[in-house]
Scaffold this active site. Structure first.
Site, short mmCIF file in Angstrom:
data_model
loop_
_atom_site.label_atom_id
_atom_site.label_comp_id
_atom_site.label_asym_id
_atom_site.label_seq_id
_atom_site.Cartn_x
_atom_site.Cartn_y
_atom_site.Cartn_z
N SER A 53 3.45 -2.27 10.36
CA SER A 53 4.90 -2.31 10.61
C SER A 53 5.55 -3.65 10.27
CB SER A 53 5.20 -1.93 12.07
OG SER A 53 4.85 -0.58 12.31
N GLY A 62 2.75 -1.25 4.31
CA GLY A 62 2.80 0.16 3.91
C GLY A 62 4.22 0.58 3.58
N GLY A 63 4.90 1.17 4.55
CA GLY A 63 6.22 1.77 4.32
C GLY A 63 7.21 0.85 3.60
N ASN A 83 0.87 -1.18 0.00
CA ASN A 83 0.00 0.00 0.00
C ASN A 83 0.91 1.22 0.00
OD1 ASN A 83 -1.86 2.02 0.46
ND2 ASN A 83 -2.17 1.51 2.63
N TRP A 84 0.96 1.89 -1.15
CA TRP A 84 1.90 3.01 -1.28
C TRP A 84 1.37 4.29 -0.63
CZ3 TRP A 84 5.08 3.35 -6.46
CH2 TRP A 84 5.95 2.25 -6.52
N LYS A 85 0.10 4.31 -0.26
CA LYS A 85 -0.50 5.51 0.36
C LYS A 85 -0.25 6.74 -0.54
CE LYS A 85 0.45 3.46 4.83
NZ LYS A 85 0.40 3.64 6.25
C1 PEP Z 1 -0.65 0.17 6.04
O1 PEP Z 1 -0.66 1.33 5.70
O2 PEP Z 1 -1.59 -0.56 5.70
C2 PEP Z 1 0.47 -0.32 6.83
C3 PEP Z 1 0.38 -1.53 7.32
O3 PEP Z 1 1.52 0.53 6.99
P1 PEP Z 1 2.96 0.15 7.61
O4 PEP Z 1 3.38 -1.16 7.02
O5 PEP Z 1 3.84 1.29 7.19
O6 PEP Z 1 2.78 0.07 9.08
#
Ligand code: PEP
Length: 270
Positions: A206, A227-228, A10-12
């Site tokens: 995370s 995400g990240g 998920n690149w947001k």
């Molecule tokens: C997300 O945005 O769905 C997510 C899990 O972010 P991250 O992996 O950065 O915590």
């Protein structure tokens, strides 16, 4: 019940056309045993599909209506027209930034289904919910409120994403994830019967190369929403590799086998 693992990114609100080279590297690293999908900002869907036609590319949100006076919004028909095969819905950042309710998330899922797109539906408790011992209750309530009609494993995955774990570097223990996924699976069983056994339950929050193996192979975890760490191939590919079944050896697959793998992703998400 053996369910194929799905590792979704998920690149947001990150990335531009220069970043599409990361998708090319991610697609090149696909292996036959793990499904891979990446949700990108709306501006990147068309160039992403053109750059990596064999990778499942999705949106990060969708409007429940098919068209109309909704400035700035994107419909499921538009996502499909752009070449997306799925969308993330109900992400906690949209629930908090835009006040999305469970009923709206359910309507978004149904819009995706009307247009033949798959959904990754996010649910998860806040830190206050967890600290007050109400995490399972809150997540089950969200699931019941946002589960679409006609929910079925061939187009729906559920992502359990504790709000307090997203982008913080904190994660629940594997035991806490297993407990929550067990509650989600039991609720699905009540709501959709035997199909519940086939719905993929992803963990998100995370996930990194360091914790992926432990989280991805915990009981009843069928993949991850990342995400990240999905923004670069260097951080995402190790998570894809960690999702492989224990008997699969990275690097021993032919190009034809890799292509079969991405065909499977597209079929699974179509
Ligand atoms: C997300 O945005 O769905 C997510 C899990 O972010 P991250 O992996 O950065 O915590």
């Amino acid at each position: 019940m053996i369910r194929r693992k799905l590792v979704a990114g998920n690149w947001k609100m990150n990335g531009n056309r220069a970043a599409l080279s990361e998708l090319v590297a991610i697609a090149a690293a696909a292996r036959p045993d793990v499904d891979v999908a990446i949700a990108v900002p709306a501006t990147l869907i068309i160039p992403a599909v053109a750059s990596v036609p064999r990778l499942a590319i999705g949106g990060e949100d969708v409007h429940p209506a098919d068209h109309g006076a909704h400035t700035g919004c994107i419909s499921a028909a538009m996502l499909k027209d752009a070449g997306a095969t799925f969308s993330v819905i109900g992400h906690s950042e949209r629930r908090s930034d835009c006040g999305e309710t469970d009923a709206e998330v359910r309507a978004k899922a149904e819009a995706l289904h009307r247009h033949g797109l798959a959904a990754i539906l996010c649910i998860g408790e806040t830190l206050a919910d967890r600290q007050s011992g109400r995490a399972v209750e809150m997540v089950v309530r969200q699931l019941i409120g946002s589960l679409p009609s006609q929910a079925a494993p061939d187009w729906l995955s559920i992502a359990y994403e504790p709000v307090w774990a997203i982008g913080t570097g904190h994660t629940p223990t594997a035991t806490e994830v297993v407990e929550m996924h067990g509650a989600i699976r039991a609720t699905l069983r009540d709501l959709i019967g035997g199909d519940a056994a086939v719905v993929r339950l992803l963990y998100g929050g995370s996930v990194t190369a360091d914790n992926a193996a432990q989280l991805l192979h915990a009981g009843d975890v069928d993949g991850a929403l990342v995400g990240g760490a999905s923004l670069t191939a260097a951080t995402f590919v190790p998570i894809m590799n960690a999702a492989q079944p224990a008997n699969a050896g990275a690097g021993r697959f032919s190009r034809a086998q890799q292509n079969n793998a991405v065909d499977h992703v597209i079929a699974a998400q179509a």
